[in-house]
Design a protein around this motif. Structure first.
Motif, PDB file in Angstrom:
ATOM      1  N   GLU A 122      -2.186   6.543   1.593  1.00 40.05           N
ATOM      2  CA  GLU A 122      -1.150   5.607   1.058  1.00 40.05           C
ATOM      3  C   GLU A 122       0.035   5.767   1.760  1.00 40.05           C
ATOM      4  OE1 GLU A 122      -0.541   5.372  -3.214  1.00 40.05           O
ATOM      5  OE2 GLU A 122      -2.492   5.286  -3.576  1.00 40.05           O
ATOM      6  N   ILE A 123       0.675   4.774   2.005  1.00 39.12           N
ATOM      7  CA  ILE A 123       2.132   4.783   2.763  1.00 39.12           C
ATOM      8  C   ILE A 123       3.154   4.089   1.706  1.00 39.12           C
ATOM      9  CG2 ILE A 123       3.493   4.074   4.569  1.00 39.12           C
ATOM     10  CD1 ILE A 123       1.215   3.991   6.363  1.00 39.12           C
ATOM     11  N   ASN A 124       4.313   4.799   1.376  1.00 35.23           N
ATOM     12  CA  ASN A 124       5.115   4.166   0.476  1.00 35.23           C
ATOM     13  C   ASN A 124       5.766   2.964   0.975  1.00 35.23           C
ATOM     14  OD1 ASN A 124       6.863   4.372  -1.611  1.00 35.23           O
ATOM     15  ND2 ASN A 124       8.448   5.420  -0.991  1.00 35.23           N
ATOM     16  N   GLY A 125       5.887   1.914   0.110  1.00 32.00           N
ATOM     17  CA  GLY A 125       6.213   0.737   0.525  1.00 32.00           C
ATOM     18  C   GLY A 125       5.345  -0.353   1.097  1.00 32.00           C
ATOM     19  N   ARG A 126       4.156  -0.040   1.267  1.00 34.13           N
ATOM     20  CA  ARG A 126       3.261  -0.971   2.183  1.00 34.13           C
ATOM     21  C   ARG A 126       1.957  -0.687   1.234  1.00 34.13           C
ATOM     22  NH1 ARG A 126       4.077   1.221   8.052  1.00 34.13           N
ATOM     23  NH2 ARG A 126       5.950   2.299   7.692  1.00 34.13           N
ATOM     24  N   GLU A 127       1.058  -1.791   1.371  1.00 28.02           N
ATOM     25  CA  GLU A 127      -0.345  -1.750   1.007  1.00 28.02           C
ATOM     26  C   GLU A 127      -0.994  -2.037   2.273  1.00 28.02           C
ATOM     27  OE1 GLU A 127      -1.622  -1.155  -1.969  1.00 28.02           O
ATOM     28  OE2 GLU A 127       0.474  -0.954  -2.895  1.00 28.02           O
TER      29      GLU A 127
ATOM     30  N   TYR B  89       4.044  -5.249   3.391  1.00 25.94           N
ATOM     31  CA  TYR B  89       5.278  -4.702   2.823  1.00 25.94           C
ATOM     32  C   TYR B  89       5.446  -4.979   1.305  1.00 25.94           C
ATOM     33  CZ  TYR B  89       5.804  -2.631   7.286  1.00 25.94           C
ATOM     34  OH  TYR B  89       5.757  -2.048   8.635  1.00 25.94           O
TER      35      TYR B  89
ATOM     36  N   LYS C 104      11.204  -3.522  -2.585  1.00 30.44           N
ATOM     37  CA  LYS C 104      11.410  -2.298  -3.183  1.00 30.44           C
ATOM     38  C   LYS C 104      12.304  -2.626  -4.576  1.00 30.44           C
ATOM     39  CE  LYS C 104      12.254   0.337   1.024  1.00 30.44           C
ATOM     40  NZ  LYS C 104      13.222   0.844   1.973  1.00 30.44           N
TER      41      LYS C 104
END
Length: 120
Positions: free
Chosen positions: A95-100, A117, A120
């Protein structure tokens, strides 16, 4: 200073004798527009958003690499459904914060990432 503006194209390698199958996958399954013309070294070109993908047959093609281009999509879930409806396997990674995001491969193992994206 390089003064870069944007990415123009990617060269993706496919095995010799794969052009017909590549046209089917990229044009008929992914529904990308082919760029007509006699392109260098027998390549076939497709448009993906505002970037071109150039496909060229080349010996020594490997399918084990995780190297990939990543494309931003408006709605990841819709893109995943589009791929699954065409029997294209979708995979996931860390996982990357702020993106699927998700990944898929073409029939020759070339890997692509799709990213949405999140607000927030």
């Amino acid at each position: 200073m390089l003064d870069l503006i944007r990415l123009d194209h990617l060269l993706i390698i496919i095995p010799p004798g794969s052009k017909k199958a590549a046209r089917k996958f990229y044009a008929e399954i992914l529904l990308l527009k082919e760029v007509p013309g006699g392109h260098p070294r027998g390549a076939i070109w497709f448009e993906m958003a505002d970037i071109q993908i150039h496909l060229r047959e080349e010996e020594g093609h490997k399918t084990t690499s995780d190297r990939h281009p990543a494309f931003v999509v408006a709605k990841l879930e819709a893109a995943i459904n589009f791929l699954k409806q065409r029997a294209i396997q979708v995979s996931y990674s860390s996982e990357i914060n702020g993106r699927e995001r998700c990944f898929f491969r073409d029939p020759w193992g070339n890997r692509y990432e799709l990213i949405e994206y999140k607000e927030k």
